[in-house]
Design a protein around this motif. Structure first.
Motif, PDB file in Angstrom:
ATOM      1  N   GLY A   1       0.777  -1.226   0.000  1.00 22.11           N
ATOM      2  CA  GLY A   1       0.000   0.000   0.000  1.00 22.11           C
ATOM      3  C   GLY A   1       0.811   1.278   0.000  1.00 22.11           C
ATOM      4  O   GLY A   1       0.244   2.380   0.023  1.00 22.11           O
TER       5      GLY A   1
ATOM      6  N   GLU B   1       4.712   3.436  -1.271  1.00 22.08           N
ATOM      7  CA  GLU B   1       5.420   3.772  -2.497  1.00 22.08           C
ATOM      8  C   GLU B   1       6.832   3.184  -2.548  1.00 22.08           C
ATOM      9  O   GLU B   1       7.589   3.268  -1.574  1.00 22.08           O
TER      10      GLU B   1
ATOM     11  N   HIS C   1       6.191  -4.062 -12.447  1.00 22.50           N
ATOM     12  CA  HIS C   1       4.828  -4.489 -12.789  1.00 22.50           C
ATOM     13  C   HIS C   1       4.341  -5.607 -11.875  1.00 22.50           C
ATOM     14  O   HIS C   1       3.123  -5.769 -11.702  1.00 22.50           O
TER      15      HIS C   1
ATOM     16  N   PHE D   1       4.455  -5.630  -8.805  1.00 21.24           N
ATOM     17  CA  PHE D   1       3.972  -5.056  -7.547  1.00 21.24           C
ATOM     18  C   PHE D   1       2.763  -4.130  -7.731  1.00 21.24           C
ATOM     19  O   PHE D   1       2.051  -3.846  -6.776  1.00 21.24           O
ATOM     20  N   GLY D   2       2.560  -3.627  -8.940  1.00 22.34           N
ATOM     21  CA  GLY D   2       1.486  -2.667  -9.164  1.00 22.34           C
ATOM     22  C   GLY D   2       1.599  -2.076 -10.560  1.00 22.34           C
ATOM     23  O   GLY D   2       2.051  -2.744 -11.486  1.00 22.34           O
ATOM     24  N   ARG D   3       1.183  -0.816 -10.690  1.00 24.32           N
ATOM     25  CA  ARG D   3       1.217  -0.146 -11.987  1.00 24.32           C
ATOM     26  C   ARG D   3       2.264   0.964 -11.955  1.00 24.32           C
ATOM     27  O   ARG D   3       1.994   2.068 -11.474  1.00 24.32           O
TER      28      ARG D   3
ATOM     29  N   VAL E   1       6.051   3.117  -8.066  1.00 23.44           N
ATOM     30  CA  VAL E   1       4.939   2.175  -8.060  1.00 23.44           C
ATOM     31  C   VAL E   1       4.345   2.124  -6.659  1.00 23.44           C
ATOM     32  O   VAL E   1       5.081   2.141  -5.664  1.00 23.44           O
ATOM     33  N   THR E   2       3.027   2.126  -6.574  1.00 23.32           N
ATOM     34  CA  THR E   2       2.356   1.832  -5.311  1.00 23.32           C
ATOM     35  C   THR E   2       2.267   0.320  -5.190  1.00 23.32           C
ATOM     36  O   THR E   2       1.735  -0.352  -6.084  1.00 23.32           O
ATOM     37  N   VAL E   3       2.807  -0.228  -4.116  1.00 23.10           N
ATOM     38  CA  VAL E   3       2.909  -1.688  -3.974  1.00 23.10           C
ATOM     39  C   VAL E   3       1.539  -2.256  -3.606  1.00 23.10           C
ATOM     40  O   VAL E   3       1.152  -2.293  -2.430  1.00 23.10           O
ATOM     41  N   GLU E   4       0.796  -2.674  -4.617  1.00 23.35           N
ATOM     42  CA  GLU E   4      -0.525  -3.270  -4.415  1.00 23.35           C
ATOM     43  C   GLU E   4      -0.432  -4.771  -4.166  1.00 23.35           C
ATOM     44  O   GLU E   4      -1.330  -5.359  -3.555  1.00 23.35           O
ATOM     45  N   ASN E   5       0.638  -5.382  -4.658  1.00 25.72           N
ATOM     46  CA  ASN E   5       0.827  -6.835  -4.514  1.00 25.72           C
ATOM     47  C   ASN E   5       2.181  -7.103  -3.852  1.00 25.72           C
ATOM     48  O   ASN E   5       3.144  -7.485  -4.524  1.00 25.72           O
TER      49      ASN E   5
END
Length: 332
Positions: free
Chosen positions: A95, A97, A116, A118-120, A135-139
């Motif tokens: 969640g 950066e 990619h 981890f996020g977009r 990247v915002t770490v979504e994964n």
């Protein structure tokens, strides 16, 4: 100021929180970002950062344990090391950066594709021949143990096989380089006593010396924390004991040595840099006993012989092959 730091400071508003700067250069960046802390694995950079920003930079192969709000990775030369570092940082940043900065010639565009997972990711800036990505770490990934990424290979020696373990980022990761292979064939008639393996890397030379000359004391020195960790793993895998230290060049070496052996380094990041090697040749006599011996392997095109003779005396070529020469000299 390092150009990568300059690119970060062009977006300074993004970097005012409690950030971790991983692989940061030894410039004034910590002074410009007073809430940030560093993570460093280069002993020379760490010493410079400690001198100016005491207590704000962590040294070692593992990320510091304290919490951080976001992280910036300064792209290293090694892709394997970059993979490990990105995983180590992203695994703790769900969640939040993660930024990646590096030189175009260092492969930043290709490395940014790894974000990619981890996020977009998006490119924030391109200047000073560098790029900055975010990247915002979504994964967030599961953290990977560094030792699980080690490469293992067996090296046949007259005294018996040697098991070599190298970690990501270490010189000649997972294989024996040609220069060291040549030097290993010419380890005969070394003096008894204390021997230094300068620029020890994965510990090939130091471990071979200890195996062949078990009564000798061996010190293994490297500027890189990942190399020192690799050397310790190699020693342990072969039930050998030697001293492993990190330090910025020959100045960190013990005095009164009986011999110095080396396949000296000549790269700093993506740049060619002979300073550490040439400084070692100039100062070797200060670390050797009278009659102590210097034995190195180097690319044949490097004019090391006149430099050795200027500081140690007569220098002979012991062997030559596959683009390398072995030089030998004794302190008078």
């Amino acid at each position: 100021m390092d150009p990568r730091s300059e690119v970060l400071l062009r977006q300074a508003d993004l970097f005012q929180g409690q950030l971790l700067l991983a692989g940061l250069p030894a410039d004034d960046l910590l002074g410009k970002l007073p809430a940030a802390n560093g993570w460093c694995w280069h002993a020379g950079d760490q010493a410079a950062l400690d001198a100016r920003f005491a207590g704000r930079s962590h040294f070692g192969v593992n990320a510091p344990t304290q919490a951080f709000e976001g992280a910036v990775l300064f792209l290293p030369k090694s892709r394997d090391l970059a993979n490990y570092l990105l995983n180590a940082l992203a695994s703790r940043l769900g969640g939040r950066e993660l930024f990646l900065v590096g030189e175009k010639r260092g492969g930043i565009e290709g490395a940014a594709k790894q974000l990619h997972a981890f996020g977009r990711p998006r490119k924030l800036d391109s200047a000073r021949h560098c790029q900055l990505w975010q990247v915002t770490v979504e994964n967030p990934p599961v953290a990977v143990e560094l030792q699980s990424l080690a490469e293992h290979y067996e090296l046949p020696l007259p005294e018996g096989p040697l098991n070599i373990i190298s970690l990501p980022g270490v010189f000649s990761h997972g294989r024996l380089d040609r220069g060291t292979a040549l030097l290993l064939q010419h380890l005969d008639k070394l003096p008894a006593g204390h021997i230094l393996d300068f620029g020890c890397g994965a510990g090939v030379l130091g471990a071979a010396l200890k195996r062949r000359y078990p009564q000798n004391s061996v010190t293994m020195l490297d500027v890189d924390a990942f190399a020192a960790a690799s050397s310790r793993l190699t020693l342990a895998a072969n039930n050998l004991e030697a001293e492993v230290i990190t330090g910025d060049g020959i100045d960190a070496a013990p005095l009164y040595l009986d011999a110095i052996l080396s396949n000296p380094p000549f790269h700093t990041g993506v740049h060619t840099n002979y300073q550490a090697s040439e400084n070692m040749l100039k100062k070797a006599a200060q670390h050797l006993k009278k009659g102590g011996e210097l034995r190195i392997v180097a690319n044949s095109f490097l004019r090391y012989q006149p430099l050795i003779e200027a500081h140690l005396g007569n220098c002979t070529t012991v062997a030559e092959g596959q683009g390398f020469k072995i030089y030998n000299a004794k302190r008078g």
